[in-house]
Write a protein that holds these residues in place. Structure first.
Motif, PDB file in Angstrom:
ATOM      1  N   HIS A   1       0.850  -1.204   0.000  1.00 40.81           N
ATOM      2  CA  HIS A   1       0.000   0.000   0.000  1.00 40.81           C
ATOM      3  C   HIS A   1       0.884   1.253   0.000  1.00 40.81           C
ATOM      4  CE1 HIS A   1      -3.401   2.532   0.850  1.00 40.81           C
ATOM      5  NE2 HIS A   1      -3.041   2.804   2.081  1.00 40.81           N
ATOM      6  N   ARG A   2       1.905   1.271   0.842  1.00 45.35           N
ATOM      7  CA  ARG A   2       2.816   2.415   0.903  1.00 45.35           C
ATOM      8  C   ARG A   2       3.603   2.558  -0.412  1.00 45.35           C
ATOM      9  NH1 ARG A   2       4.929   6.803   0.276  1.00 45.35           N
ATOM     10  NH2 ARG A   2       6.231   7.819   1.796  1.00 45.35           N
TER      11      ARG A   2
ATOM     12  N   CYS B   1       1.532   4.031  -3.056  1.00 50.17           N
ATOM     13  CA  CYS B   1       1.100   5.413  -2.803  1.00 50.17           C
ATOM     14  C   CYS B   1       2.115   6.357  -3.443  1.00 50.17           C
ATOM     15  CB  CYS B   1       1.024   5.670  -1.298  1.00 50.17           C
ATOM     16  SG  CYS B   1       0.542   7.362  -0.942  1.00 50.17           S
TER      17      CYS B   1
ATOM     18  N   GLN C   1       2.740   9.270  -2.911  1.00 49.79           N
ATOM     19  CA  GLN C   1       2.996  10.411  -2.053  1.00 49.79           C
ATOM     20  C   GLN C   1       4.486  10.471  -1.715  1.00 49.79           C
ATOM     21  OE1 GLN C   1       3.254  13.074  -0.291  1.00 49.79           O
ATOM     22  NE2 GLN C   1       3.816  11.950   1.563  1.00 49.79           N
TER      23      GLN C   1
ATOM     24  N   CYS D   1       6.179  10.493   5.814  1.00 49.55           N
ATOM     25  CA  CYS D   1       5.043  10.915   4.977  1.00 49.55           C
ATOM     26  C   CYS D   1       4.455  12.153   5.632  1.00 49.55           C
ATOM     27  CB  CYS D   1       3.981   9.817   4.889  1.00 49.55           C
ATOM     28  SG  CYS D   1       2.414  10.440   4.237  1.00 49.55           S
TER      29      CYS D   1
ATOM     30  N   PHE E   1      -0.230   5.576  10.046  1.00 47.80           N
ATOM     31  CA  PHE E   1      -1.415   6.177   9.434  1.00 47.80           C
ATOM     32  C   PHE E   1      -1.795   5.509   8.111  1.00 47.80           C
ATOM     33  CE2 PHE E   1      -3.461   9.851   7.106  1.00 47.80           C
ATOM     34  CZ  PHE E   1      -4.635   9.840   7.842  1.00 47.80           C
ATOM     35  N   CYS E   2      -0.873   4.766   7.494  1.00 45.72           N
ATOM     36  CA  CYS E   2      -1.222   4.030   6.257  1.00 45.72           C
ATOM     37  C   CYS E   2      -2.398   3.079   6.529  1.00 45.72           C
ATOM     38  CB  CYS E   2      -0.040   3.223   5.736  1.00 45.72           C
ATOM     39  SG  CYS E   2       1.319   4.208   5.073  1.00 45.72           S
TER      40      CYS E   2
ATOM     41  N   CYS F   1      -5.523   5.307   5.838  1.00 48.61           N
ATOM     42  CA  CYS F   1      -5.395   6.280   4.755  1.00 48.61           C
ATOM     43  C   CYS F   1      -5.493   5.590   3.408  1.00 48.61           C
ATOM     44  CB  CYS F   1      -4.032   6.970   4.909  1.00 48.61           C
ATOM     45  SG  CYS F   1      -3.618   8.041   3.547  1.00 48.61           S
TER      46      CYS F   1
HETATM   47  S1  SF4 Z   1      -0.155   7.712   5.189  1.00 51.78           S
HETATM   48 FE1  SF4 Z   1      -1.399   7.754   3.310  1.00 51.78          FE
HETATM   49  S2  SF4 Z   1      -0.433   9.290   2.002  1.00 51.78           S
HETATM   50 FE2  SF4 Z   1       1.057   8.675   3.569  1.00 51.78          FE
HETATM   51  S3  SF4 Z   1       2.230   6.998   2.664  1.00 51.78           S
HETATM   52 FE3  SF4 Z   1       0.581   6.054   3.824  1.00 51.78          FE
HETATM   53  S4  SF4 Z   1      -1.034   5.736   2.325  1.00 51.78           S
HETATM   54 FE4  SF4 Z   1       0.372   7.234   1.429  1.00 51.78          FE
END
Ligand code: SF4
Length: 387
Positions: A294-295, A298, A300, A313, A362-363, A366
């Motif tokens: 997932h990370r 992402c 981001q 992040c 927080f992943c 999120c």
């Molecule tokens: S917290 Fe959300 S924006 Fe940040 S790396 Fe994880 S999934 Fe991506």
């Protein structure tokens, strides 16, 4: 993504980079032009690639711009993707569809910039950092990525802390493409102009672009405008006039003042925002591997500087400040006070996304900037209360 080979994670990528004789820049916009300025005397840049057909066949910065299909990539040619995270999604799909391989045929701007400089020149060069002095804002946007609608109170930092952070950061980082002072609404924060002045005066020669942002609803006082006009700073003016028309007069007056004071600005009228949706996302049952994927998926890549540390992040860091993500664990953070000159490659690796755990706490809450979260939401939708 687990951090297994500290200080050597990019050895293979640099080897591939060093085998290339020339590069195309995929993205002839702001990022491409910035990259061109930084690298034009370092590497051979053959030309631009862009998805915008109106740019095809045109010379940009003295280089021809073509479509991806129109170039023929030799074995010793590489492509550097010079676009923002949001803009590059379809470019990456095009590259994969043509079976180009990441870090062999094509490279991301952030990785190329930092890996090239640390391996070739022993310099720590960051693509960007986000610096958040205050979350205070006069708007209440539903999809605020500071998660202000979830927060009980604004987070406001003291001047002394800001200066300590800036000085520590530049004792570790040699050069940065974009230093972004974010908000909140920076024009509400009492030290914004002093902060920009401090950064520009002391470290301006090590920053390609110093930028801040405003929501376009506040006309700064003359003394603030005066200070900004003396700095090499860019202002992004978000245009939310269709959502907050009660501030249209201020918007127009702000633009008039920026012109009068010769302050560089850019009007940003985004078509859509992303909703990270922490209130309705629950990935707590996911395995470690799934969270790492997932990370990895992402897109981001922004990180935040705060309290002498870099947060892997910035949205996870903002969520923590807003009180919806708990404390961040140490694996998500790089403590700059632990830095020494033999750790340059490690610092670069962390900035490029390596952490021991491979994801943030927080992943789990999120949706991320992933292909599963490609549906945009309306920018600047206003709430009348907290969520
Ligand atoms: S917290 Fe959300 S924006 Fe940040 S790396 Fe994880 S999934 Fe991506």
């Amino acid at each position: 993504m687990k951090w297994k080979n500290r200080g050597h994670e990019y050895d293979d990528m640099y080897q591939k980079i060093s085998e290339k004789n020339r590069f195309y820049l995929f993205g002839a916009g702001d990022y491409g032009k910035q990259f061109m300025r930084i690298f034009k005397s370092e590497i051979q840049i053959k030309g631009y690639i862009d998805s915008d057909i109106s740019r095809h066949g045109n010379m940009i910065d003295g280089k021809m711009c073509n479509s991806l299909e129109d170039i023929s990539l030799g074995e010793n040619d590489g492509i550097i993707v010079t676009m923002s995270q949001a803009a590059r999604v379809s470019a990456l799909e095009q590259l994969r569809a043509l079976e180009y391989r990441k870090n062999t045929d094509y490279f991301m701007i952030e990785e190329f910039l930092s890996v090239y400089h640390v391996y070739k020149n022993d310099k720590v060069y960051f693509s960007s950092i986000s610096f958040l002095p205050s979350t205070a804002c006069n708007l209440n946007c539903r999809y605020c990525l500071n998660f202000n609608p979830f927060a009980k109170q604004f987070y406001v930092r003291e001047w002394k802390e800001l200066v300590q952070d800036i000085d520590l950061f530049f004792s570790c980082v040699d050069h940065i493409m974009l230093f972004h002072v974010s908000g909140g609404e920076p024009m509400l924060y009492k030290y914004t102009a002093d902060l920009l002045e401090y950064i520009d005066k002391n470290y301006g020669d090590r920053i390609d672009t110093l930028r801040t942002v405003t929501n376009g609803t506040i006309v700064p006082k003359e003394e603030i405008l005066q200070k900004l006009s003396m700095c090499d700073v860019e202002l992004t003016v978000d245009d939310y006039r269709n959502k907050v028309p009660q501030f249209n007069t201020q918007f127009e007056e702000l633009i008039r003042k920026l012109e009068e004071y010769h302050i560089k600005y850019y009007i940003n009228k985004a078509d859509s925002w992303i909703d990270l949706a922490p209130e309705r996302t629950d990935y707590t049952s996911w395995t470690e591997d799934k969270l790492i994927t997932h990370r990895d998926n992402c897109n981001q890549s922004w990180q935040e500087l705060r309290g002498g540390k870099i947060y892997s992040c910035n949205y996870a860091a903002y969520a923590s400040v807003a009180g919806i993500a708990g404390e961040q664990d140490l694996e998500e953070i790089y403590d700059l006070s632990d830095f020494s000159s033999d750790k340059k490659k490690e610092l670069v690796e962390f900035r490029l996304g390596y952490t021991t755990k491979g994801y943030t706490g927080f992943c789990r809450k999120c949706r991320g900037f992933t292909s599963e979260n490609s549906e945009g939401v309306e920018p600047a939708v206003q709430l009348t209360q907290r969520i």
